[in-house]
Design a protein around this motif. Structure first.
Motif, PDB file in Angstrom:
ATOM      1  N   ASP A   1       0.678  -1.229  -0.012  1.00  0.00           N
ATOM      2  CA  ASP A   1       0.087   0.171  -0.013  1.00  0.00           C
ATOM      3  C   ASP A   1       0.875   1.123  -0.148  1.00  0.00           C
ATOM      4  N   PHE A   2       0.657   2.181  -1.006  1.00  0.00           N
ATOM      5  CA  PHE A   2       1.559   3.419  -1.028  1.00  0.00           C
ATOM      6  C   PHE A   2       1.119   4.561  -0.212  1.00  0.00           C
ATOM      7  N   GLU A   3      -0.063   4.431   0.324  1.00  0.00           N
ATOM      8  CA  GLU A   3      -0.632   5.433   1.188  1.00  0.00           C
ATOM      9  C   GLU A   3       0.492   5.730   2.308  1.00  0.00           C
ATOM     10  N   ASN A   4       0.807   6.778   2.600  1.00  0.00           N
ATOM     11  CA  ASN A   4       1.683   7.185   3.751  1.00  0.00           C
ATOM     12  C   ASN A   4       3.105   6.735   3.494  1.00  0.00           C
ATOM     13  N   ALA A   5       3.613   6.534   2.223  1.00  0.00           N
ATOM     14  CA  ALA A   5       4.924   5.914   1.852  1.00  0.00           C
ATOM     15  C   ALA A   5       5.849   6.889   1.988  1.00  0.00           C
ATOM     16  N   LYS A   6       6.953   6.320   2.509  1.00  0.00           N
ATOM     17  CA  LYS A   6       8.174   7.510   2.614  1.00  0.00           C
ATOM     18  C   LYS A   6       8.868   7.621   1.462  1.00  0.00           C
ATOM     19  N   ILE A   7       8.937   8.824   0.602  1.00  0.00           N
ATOM     20  CA  ILE A   7       9.520   8.692  -0.815  1.00  0.00           C
ATOM     21  C   ILE A   7      10.736   9.758  -0.525  1.00  0.00           C
ATOM     22  N   HIS A   8      11.936   9.450  -1.045  1.00  0.00           N
ATOM     23  CA  HIS A   8      12.868  10.210  -1.208  1.00  0.00           C
ATOM     24  C   HIS A   8      13.435  10.555  -2.669  1.00  0.00           C
ATOM     25  N   PHE A   9      14.048  11.519  -2.983  1.00  0.00           N
ATOM     26  CA  PHE A   9      14.480  11.949  -4.084  1.00  0.00           C
ATOM     27  C   PHE A   9      15.460  12.624  -4.328  1.00  0.00           C
ATOM     28  N   THR A  10      16.635  12.643  -5.130  1.00  0.00           N
ATOM     29  CA  THR A  10      17.599  13.362  -5.258  1.00  0.00           C
ATOM     30  C   THR A  10      17.915  13.462  -6.684  1.00  0.00           C
ATOM     31  N   GLY A  11      18.309  14.560  -7.244  1.00  0.00           N
ATOM     32  CA  GLY A  11      18.812  15.049  -8.572  1.00  0.00           C
ATOM     33  C   GLY A  11      19.925  15.749  -8.912  1.00  0.00           C
ATOM     34  N   ASP A  12      20.720  15.499  -9.934  1.00  0.00           N
ATOM     35  CA  ASP A  12      22.089  16.007 -10.182  1.00  0.00           C
ATOM     36  C   ASP A  12      21.676  17.175 -11.094  1.00  0.00           C
ATOM     37  N   VAL A  13      22.037  18.435 -10.286  1.00  0.00           N
ATOM     38  CA  VAL A  13      21.955  19.685 -11.349  1.00  0.00           C
ATOM     39  C   VAL A  13      22.686  19.670 -12.460  1.00  0.00           C
ATOM     40  N   GLU A  14      23.976  19.256 -12.228  1.00  0.00           N
ATOM     41  CA  GLU A  14      24.749  19.212 -13.567  1.00  0.00           C
ATOM     42  C   GLU A  14      24.099  18.395 -14.929  1.00  0.00           C
ATOM     43  N   SER A  15      23.445  17.633 -14.517  1.00  0.00           N
ATOM     44  CA  SER A  15      22.567  16.788 -15.497  1.00  0.00           C
ATOM     45  C   SER A  15      21.311  17.410 -16.220  1.00  0.00           C
ATOM     46  N   ILE A  16      21.056  18.749 -15.920  1.00  0.00           N
ATOM     47  CA  ILE A  16      19.969  19.327 -16.826  1.00  0.00           C
ATOM     48  C   ILE A  16      20.085  19.162 -18.378  1.00  0.00           C
ATOM     49  N   ASP A  17      19.159  18.970 -18.817  1.00  0.00           N
ATOM     50  CA  ASP A  17      19.092  18.856 -20.467  1.00  0.00           C
ATOM     51  C   ASP A  17      17.900  19.453 -20.907  1.00  0.00           C
TER      52      ASP A  17
ATOM     53  N   ARG B   1      22.198  26.984 -23.545  1.00  0.00           N
ATOM     54  CA  ARG B   1      21.087  27.052 -22.390  1.00  0.00           C
ATOM     55  C   ARG B   1      21.420  26.369 -21.147  1.00  0.00           C
ATOM     56  N   ASP B   2      21.777  25.238 -21.321  1.00  0.00           N
ATOM     57  CA  ASP B   2      22.003  24.438 -20.093  1.00  0.00           C
ATOM     58  C   ASP B   2      23.116  24.733 -19.373  1.00  0.00           C
ATOM     59  N   GLY B   3      24.183  25.382 -20.080  1.00  0.00           N
ATOM     60  CA  GLY B   3      25.117  26.181 -19.357  1.00  0.00           C
ATOM     61  C   GLY B   3      24.825  27.134 -18.423  1.00  0.00           C
ATOM     62  N   HIS B   4      23.736  28.068 -18.984  1.00  0.00           N
ATOM     63  CA  HIS B   4      23.293  29.189 -18.485  1.00  0.00           C
ATOM     64  C   HIS B   4      22.492  28.572 -17.195  1.00  0.00           C
TER      65      HIS B   4
END
Length: 176
Positions: free
Chosen positions: A44-60, A66-69
């Protein structure tokens, strides 16, 4: 009730966004390096613990200049703030397959609460016997709330880059 751990399948997931450019067209982008996990009680996903991380350098956004800016101090300042983080504070069912995801988004050194609409696509076994779960997330944030203030005025009035950022996220998780 036992705890179930789910890890992201990055080859079948996308962390995307859209921003109005010159006030009338959308520019789309995504982050190509990220990680996420979910802990649930049983399946059951209700009240799940959810964690996310994203690498800013990977913006595309499909444009190197534009990505460099976007990685520069004008926007994300990847050198000083290399990671985006999200920690869920609640995941509550609204209707069949529809949830509200609330959590704290850390971006550009600032943490603020966000609310996203979540669609649970269901679970199924892939051809190799892995149980997968799919989610679609949508929401809006104002980039200025996280200190992403750069802009340029247009001669015709208005600004080059909108403040509102629409999040368009597709996630597939693998049951561990």
């Amino acid at each position: 009730m036992s705890t179930t751990k789910w890890v992201i399948d990055p080859t079948h997931s996308e962390i995307g966004f859209k921003v109005k450019h010159m006030m009338f067209t959308n520019v789309s982008g995504k982050f190509t390096k990220f990680d996420a996990s979910i802990e649930t009680e049983g399946d059951d996903f209700e009240n799940a613990k959810i964690h996310f991380t994203g690498d800013v350098e990977s913006i595309d956004t499909g444009n190197n200049d534009r990505d460099g800016h976007l990685r520069s101090a004008d926007f994300f300042d990847a050198a000083q703030y290399p990671e985006i983080k999200f920690e869920a504070t609640s995941f509550t069912k609204k209707d069949e397959g529809e949830y509200t995801l609330k959590g704290d988004l850390t971006l550009h050194g600032t943490t603020k609460p966000v609310t996203l609409d979540a669609e649970f696509s269901g679970q199924m076994k892939d051809p190799w016997g892995n149980t997968k779960a799919g989610f679609g997330l949508n929401g809006k944030i104002n980039r200025k709330d996280w200190g992403l203030n750069w802009n340029s005025a247009l001669e015709t009035g208005g600004v080059l880059v909108a403040e509102e950022v629409r999040l368009v996220i597709e996630l597939q998780f693998i049951k561990q």
